[in-house]
Scaffold this motif. Structure first.
Motif, mmCIF file in Angstrom:
data_model
loop_
_atom_site.group_PDB
_atom_site.id
_atom_site.type_symbol
_atom_site.label_atom_id
_atom_site.label_comp_id
_atom_site.label_asym_id
_atom_site.label_seq_id
_atom_site.Cartn_x
_atom_site.Cartn_y
_atom_site.Cartn_z
ATOM 1 N N SER A 189 0.862 -1.174 0.000
ATOM 2 C CA SER A 189 0.000 0.000 0.000
ATOM 3 C C SER A 189 0.902 1.228 0.000
ATOM 4 N N PRO A 190 0.495 2.304 -0.652
ATOM 5 C CA PRO A 190 1.364 3.493 -0.753
ATOM 6 C C PRO A 190 1.415 4.301 0.540
ATOM 7 N N VAL A 191 1.886 3.658 1.609
ATOM 8 C CA VAL A 191 1.990 4.317 2.906
ATOM 9 C C VAL A 191 3.094 5.370 2.885
ATOM 10 N N VAL A 192 4.241 5.002 2.308
ATOM 11 C CA VAL A 192 5.409 5.881 2.316
ATOM 12 C C VAL A 192 5.220 7.016 1.311
ATOM 13 N N ARG A 193 5.425 8.237 1.794
ATOM 14 C CA ARG A 193 5.232 9.404 0.920
ATOM 15 C C ARG A 193 6.511 10.216 0.732
ATOM 16 N N LYS A 194 7.614 9.725 1.311
ATOM 17 C CA LYS A 194 8.899 10.395 1.147
ATOM 18 C C LYS A 194 9.986 9.337 1.192
ATOM 19 N N TRP A 195 10.906 9.386 0.230
ATOM 20 C CA TRP A 195 11.930 8.345 0.113
ATOM 21 C C TRP A 195 13.325 8.930 0.270
ATOM 22 N N PRO A 196 14.293 8.125 0.771
ATOM 23 C CA PRO A 196 14.110 6.838 1.449
ATOM 24 C C PRO A 196 13.434 7.043 2.796
ATOM 25 N N GLY A 219 3.067 11.300 11.491
ATOM 26 C CA GLY A 219 3.598 10.984 10.165
ATOM 27 C C GLY A 219 4.894 10.195 10.184
ATOM 28 N N MET A 220 5.288 9.679 11.370
ATOM 29 C CA MET A 220 6.496 8.847 11.407
ATOM 30 C C MET A 220 6.279 7.585 10.561
ATOM 31 N N GLY A 221 7.294 7.263 9.776
ATOM 32 C CA GLY A 221 7.195 6.102 8.900
ATOM 33 C C GLY A 221 6.515 6.393 7.584
ATOM 34 N N GLU A 222 5.996 7.609 7.440
ATOM 35 C CA GLU A 222 5.360 8.032 6.187
ATOM 36 C C GLU A 222 6.100 9.220 5.581
ATOM 37 N N LEU A 223 6.222 10.288 6.387
ATOM 38 C CA LEU A 223 6.874 11.522 5.941
ATOM 39 C C LEU A 223 8.161 11.808 6.702
ATOM 40 N N HIS A 224 8.313 11.164 7.856
ATOM 41 C CA HIS A 224 9.472 11.413 8.724
ATOM 42 C C HIS A 224 9.996 10.064 9.192
ATOM 43 N N TRP A 225 11.315 9.898 9.225
ATOM 44 C CA TRP A 225 11.882 8.613 9.640
ATOM 45 C C TRP A 225 11.330 8.188 10.991
ATOM 46 N N GLY A 226 10.978 6.888 11.075
ATOM 47 C CA GLY A 226 10.283 6.378 12.240
ATOM 48 C C GLY A 226 11.135 5.583 13.210
ATOM 49 N N GLY A 227 10.477 4.673 13.932
ATOM 50 C CA GLY A 227 11.071 4.033 15.095
ATOM 51 C C GLY A 227 11.819 2.748 14.866
ATOM 52 N N LEU A 228 11.804 2.195 13.647
ATOM 53 C CA LEU A 228 12.503 0.932 13.417
ATOM 54 C C LEU A 228 13.974 1.196 13.084
ATOM 55 N N ALA A 229 14.633 1.810 14.042
ATOM 56 C CA ALA A 229 16.034 2.188 13.939
ATOM 57 C C ALA A 229 16.556 2.399 15.353
ATOM 58 N N VAL A 285 12.598 5.332 6.870
ATOM 59 C CA VAL A 285 12.691 4.371 7.968
ATOM 60 C C VAL A 285 11.270 4.180 8.499
ATOM 61 N N PRO A 286 10.711 2.962 8.435
ATOM 62 C CA PRO A 286 9.347 2.752 8.932
ATOM 63 C C PRO A 286 9.305 2.737 10.460
ATOM 64 N N GLY A 287 8.098 2.596 10.998
ATOM 65 C CA GLY A 287 7.927 2.535 12.449
ATOM 66 C C GLY A 287 7.113 3.698 12.961
ATOM 67 N N ILE A 288 5.837 3.442 13.282
ATOM 68 C CA ILE A 288 4.942 4.539 13.639
ATOM 69 C C ILE A 288 5.039 4.935 15.108
ATOM 70 N N ASP A 289 5.804 4.163 15.912
ATOM 71 C CA ASP A 289 5.982 4.586 17.302
ATOM 72 C C ASP A 289 7.313 4.076 17.855
ATOM 73 N N LEU A 290 7.725 4.682 18.965
ATOM 74 C CA LEU A 290 8.996 4.314 19.593
ATOM 75 C C LEU A 290 8.995 4.740 21.050
ATOM 76 N N ALA A 291 9.868 4.093 21.817
ATOM 77 C CA ALA A 291 10.142 4.500 23.196
ATOM 78 C C ALA A 291 11.645 4.473 23.386
ATOM 79 N N GLY A 292 12.188 5.519 24.027
ATOM 80 C CA GLY A 292 13.624 5.566 24.191
ATOM 81 C C GLY A 292 14.069 6.693 25.093
ATOM 82 N N THR A 293 15.367 7.004 25.014
ATOM 83 C CA THR A 293 15.996 7.985 25.882
ATOM 84 C C THR A 293 16.616 9.109 25.054
ATOM 85 N N VAL A 294 16.368 10.335 25.464
ATOM 86 C CA VAL A 294 16.942 11.493 24.764
ATOM 87 C C VAL A 294 18.456 11.512 24.982
#
Length: 328
Positions: A53-60, A91-101, A62-71
């Motif tokens: 499905s055309p989820v990604v709107r900016k290339w390349p 828009g993480m994982g669509e327009l902005h690099w997301g959490g699978l990193a 990084v997918p992942g619509i959510d994340l938890a971590g430390t600043v």
């Protein structure tokens, strides 16, 4: 350098997905850089990784619509280094690099401070699905739908948002009726707190504009004819929240339930919800989420397992929620 799943667009338009080593200098703009502890693999991520499905709107991307971590780096005084945070939507994982990193950089306005009572892993066990469910429950409460008012319906109850909705409503004392297309899962839904389980076929076909009153409130994850029928069956002054489109984007209804029964239809936006509401939802989840249930319904993956798991997810071979351990 850090590891990430990178999605690239091939010359034929297909999606190429794989693990890459990424330079932190290549991260997108934002005031805050985060060392990601856990992310999730959601259905939407599966669509992005497989290219179905055309989820990604900016290339390349990084997918992942959510994340938890430390600043780890910050130019924002509200979130100094060491802050434990959650990020989802925007828009993480669509327009902005997301959490699978292993690293992410985002605007400070996107961050929610992780409640101390909630571990990073459990926060992602809840993820966007549980957060959306809580937004729906809070919306019903704002509309003064109370536990003693009558049964509350959850459609698409076996999905992530639906399952959390059943559990959260039941914990708050509501009589929950769960609609599902998988009646074989009825006992599981009852174990989450459902009082009654009904077949989705009772709601999924086009119905009359106004039907017998059943529901004091409802959380609809389905859309289309199901949402129209739920509105047509909602009691006088009741409220329906709409947060999904599993059946379809359409909504073929009439104004009859609204002008003859005074019902309310409230839209639930999990992507761009304001920070005050996000914080309220996550604080409630920290207090009410059943950690034993989270352990029972979650499976933990490494980043290297995600691409294969994305295909299995879309083929219906995965039960429960998939947490991604970025340190694994």
């Amino acid at each position: 350098m850090f590891k990430a799943i990178m999605l690239r667009k091939a010359e034929d338009g297909s999606t190429l997905a794989g693990i890459e080593q990424v330079d932190p200098a290549d991260l997108p703009e934002g005031e805050v850089e985060i060392q990601v502890a856990y992310s999730t693999l959601n259905y939407k991520d599966g669509l992005a990784i497989t290219g179905r499905s055309p989820v990604v709107r900016k290339w390349p991307m990084v997918p992942g619509i959510d994340l938890a971590g430390t600043v780890v780096h910050s130019s924002d005084a509200n979130f100094p280094e060491g802050s434990e945070v959650i990020v989802n939507g925007h828009g993480m994982g669509e327009l902005h690099w997301g959490g699978l990193a292993q690293r992410a950089r985002v605007p400070a306005a996107w961050l929610t401070r992780r409640p101390q009572a909630l571990s990073a892993k459990n926060a992602m066990g809840i993820g966007t699905a549980g957060y959306t469910a809580m937004l729906s429950v809070l919306a019903l409460e704002r509309q003064a739908v109370k536990p003693g008012d009558g049964p509350v319906l959850v459609t698409g109850a076996n999905g992530g948002v639906g399952s959390f909705s059943v559990a959260l409503l039941a914990k708050r004392g509501y009589e929950v009726h769960a609609s599902t297309g998988r009646m074989s899962e009825a006992e599981r839904l009852k174990s989450l707190g459902a009082h009654t389980v009904i077949d989705r076929a009772e709601l999924s076909e086009k119905g009359k504009p106004l039907q017998k009153e059943h529901w004091a409130g409802a959380i609809d994850c389905v859309g289309s004819h199901t949402l129209a029928n739920v509105c047509a069956q909602t009691r006088y002054g009741g409220t329906v929240t709409a947060c999904g489109l599993a059946q379809g984007l359409d909504f073929s209804a009439t104004v009859a339930p609204f002008i003859l029964r005074g019902i309310a239809l409230v839209g639930i936006d999990s992507v761009y919800a304001p920070e005050a509401l996000r914080t309220q939802a996550w604080n409630c989840l920290a207090q009410e989420a059943d950690t034993a249930m989270l352990s029972a319904i979650t499976h933990t993956l490494s980043l290297e397992e995600c691409v294969d798991a994305a295909h299995k997810l879309l083929e219906g071979q995965v039960k429960g929620r998939l947490i991604v351990d970025l340190a694994a």
